[in-house]
Design an enzyme around this catalytic site. Structure first.
Site, PDB file in Angstrom:
ATOM      1  CG  ASP A 290      -1.742   1.219   1.368  1.00  0.00           C
ATOM      2  OD1 ASP A 290      -2.589   1.460   0.494  1.00  0.00           O
ATOM      3  OD2 ASP A 290      -1.554   1.951   2.351  1.00  0.00           O
TER       4      ASP A 290
ATOM      5  CG  ASP B  89       1.880  -0.313   4.924  1.00  0.00           C
ATOM      6  OD1 ASP B  89       1.946  -0.445   3.680  1.00  0.00           O
ATOM      7  OD2 ASP B  89       0.851   0.086   5.499  1.00  0.00           O
TER       8      ASP B  89
ATOM      9  CE1 TYR C 147      -5.748   3.985   2.959  1.00  0.00           C
ATOM     10  CE2 TYR C 147      -4.816   1.946   3.817  1.00  0.00           C
ATOM     11  CZ  TYR C 147      -4.667   3.144   3.137  1.00  0.00           C
ATOM     12  OH  TYR C 147      -3.433   3.505   2.643  1.00  0.00           O
TER      13      TYR C 147
ATOM     14  CD  GLU D  27       3.378   5.499   5.011  1.00  0.00           C
ATOM     15  OE1 GLU D  27       3.420   4.255   4.996  1.00  0.00           O
ATOM     16  OE2 GLU D  27       2.720   6.145   5.860  1.00  0.00           O
TER      17      GLU D  27
END
Length: 514
Positions: A88, A91, A236, A474
């Site tokens: 994703d 990670d 999410y 990120e």
């Protein structure tokens, strides 16, 4: 007369140089739409990023050489093949819902800007990136009422800092069924597959047909068993509900199949449509509205609500609009929220570019926002400013794309990038060593994850290049996917007008860094 032409050409060149020096393009006057940035190079690197996010058995043509095979037994505990797809973000979890949204965005770019992307020799790479995602979605839809939506336990993964190649955290499987539905995830998967079916229609008709058939099955599953998706939480969570995904999927299915039942579906449910100021993995309303507004301008005047709601989005994000809802930083960047803000910036610019394309092709002169009128060129100019900000035209004078330009983030919040490649350091790096030796290091990442776009600067245009600052440092697949469509929109313009100017940006050498 010849002398006048020469003088005019000199004046145009001078105007272009001055506009670049000031960071302002004069395309509003139609004189210059050239840029200091190599959009073709940025596009190639944005697509290359997806190869660094691959899970599974890597192909022989893999260009990101610091990555290796990983997660080769995903799904085996339930005797289903869930190998492949994308990690994703920074990670090692495969979240199916946002991954499908990334595929939808990549497919939309491939459809809208096929010619431009092909001219940059990136169409094959883009199709490959799309298929790496759709192949997993197809396998994850293991029965008409079953869709695997996640591989990997988010909580344990986020407590561990290790390369995907060393991963030993649980590869827990999550799925939705008729007994435990998740409409958002199923509908987004349907949208992704139907959009991708258009991409592959003329290059692999059998695969395209398979994508469309599975999309229709997923949509039926999503619509028949309506319940909000919750398995991905806390990472999410669905805040906008599932009506936006159902409209988004139906709009794509209509475009892909041209079956009237999907148009009837959106018309009978047009009361769901809302005027919003965000386009994201969670909220797809304006995506559906933009697709249906094209149908409106094509003659289907009963889609007026979707067109009006789409234009409300434009009015909400355009600076100096009488109904603006989204603020901008002092440097001119849209600022929706602090965490991973660039995902919202780029999804917004994607909509702005595609909507103006529809306006221009329909010979509509713009959008009226109360007392303020925005021409298509003004809207495009603002969208372009967002892309240019990300590529370096910002108060920090840095690119927020890794590997682009001379100054970019070096401490990407990304496990695989921050730990030496398994090909250089074959010994296993466990969770604790990953945190103590690499996560906490003040050194640049040993692997340059070319093309990765970070979360971005704060409200004051400031960016701390610190690995621990995941909200800003990120990357994520849906950030890059939105960038692909945004930068592709600029490819044709940057080549057509203005005399040849030296490139101010000197992009990093892709071959030497991957």
């Amino acid at each position: 007369m010849k002398h006048c032409v020469v003088v005019l050409r000199v004046l145009v060149l001078l105007g272009c140089v001055l506009s670049i020096h000031n960071g302002l393009a004069m395309e509003e006057e139609g004189l210059c739409s050239s840029s200091a940035y190599d959009y073709g190079d940025a596009l190639g690197k944005a697509i290359l990023f997806f190869e660094g996010q691959r899970s599974g058995k890597l192909p022989s043509r893999q260009r990101v050489k610091w990555r290796g095979d990983s997660a080769l037994s995903d799904g085996h505990t339930e005797k289903v093949n869930l190998i492949g797809g994308y990690y994703d973000a920074g990670d090692n979890v495969k979240f199916g819902w946002p991954m499908a949204f990334s595929v939808s965005l990549l497919s939309w770019a491939a459809i809208e800007y096929k010619k431009e992307i092909s001219s940059a020799n990136q169409l094959h790479h883009l199709r490959t990136a799309i298929r790496w995602g759709t192949d997993l979605i197809l396998r994850a839809h293991s029965s008409p009422t079953t869709l695997y939506t996640q591989v990997g336990d988010g909580n344990s993964d986020h407590q561990c800092w290790e390369r995907p190649e060393d991963m030993d955290t649980p590869r827990t499987l999550y799925k939705i069924t008729s007994e435990s539905p998740g409409t958002e995830a199923a509908a987004e998967a349907a949208a992704a597959l139907s959009a991708a079916s258009i991409v592959f229609k003329r290059v692999n008709s059998n695969y395209s047909t398979r994508l469309l058939n599975q999309s229709q099955s997923l949509f039926e599953f999503a619509d028949k068993y309506r319940k909000s998706y919750s398995d991905s939480c806390p990472f999410y969570c669905s805040y906008s509900g599932y009506q936006d995904e159902l409209l988004w999927a139906a709009a794509w299915l209509h475009r892909a199949s041209r079956e009237k039942k999907y148009l009837s579906y959106v018309l009978s449910n047009q009361g769901w449509s809302q005027a919003v100021s965000e386009f994201s993995w969670d909220n797809k309303f304006v995506g559906a509205q933009t697709l249906l507004a094209k149908e409106f301008y094509g003659g289907k005047k009963n889609l007026t609500k979707f067109k009006s709601d789409a234009e409300s989005f434009i009015c909400a994000v355009m600076p100096r609009s009488s109904s603006v809802q989204i603020r901008t930083t002092p440097g001119g960047l849209l600022y929706i929220r602090d965490s991973s803000n660039l995902q919202y910036v780029l999804s917004s610019s994607t909509v702005l570019f595609i909507y103006t394309k529809t306006l221009i092709s329909s010979h509509v002169n713009g959008v009226q926002c109360g007392s303020v009128h925005f021409s298509a060129s003004k809207i495009k100019k603002f969208a372009k400013s967002q892309v240019d900000y990300i590529l370096g035209n910002n108060p920090m004078n840095m690119s927020y794309m890794v590997g682009f330009g001379s100054k970019y983030p070096k401490q990407l919040h990304h496990r695989g990038s921050s730990i030496p490649s398994i090909k250089v350091h074959p010994a296993e790096v466990d969770c604790n060593e990953g945190f103590s030796k690499y996560y906490s290091s003040s050194e640049p990442n040993p692997n340059t994850h070319v093309g990765a776009i970070v979360g971005g600067p704060d409200l004051n245009d400031h960016f701390n290049d610190v690995r621990s600052d995941y909200s800003h440092a990120e990357p994520a697949t849906y950030i890059n996917a939105a960038f692909v469509g945004s930068v592709a929109a600029l490819l044709a313009e940057s080549k057509e007008e203005c005399l040849q100017l030296p490139q101010i940006n000197k992009p990093a050498n892709m071959a030497s860094e991957v």
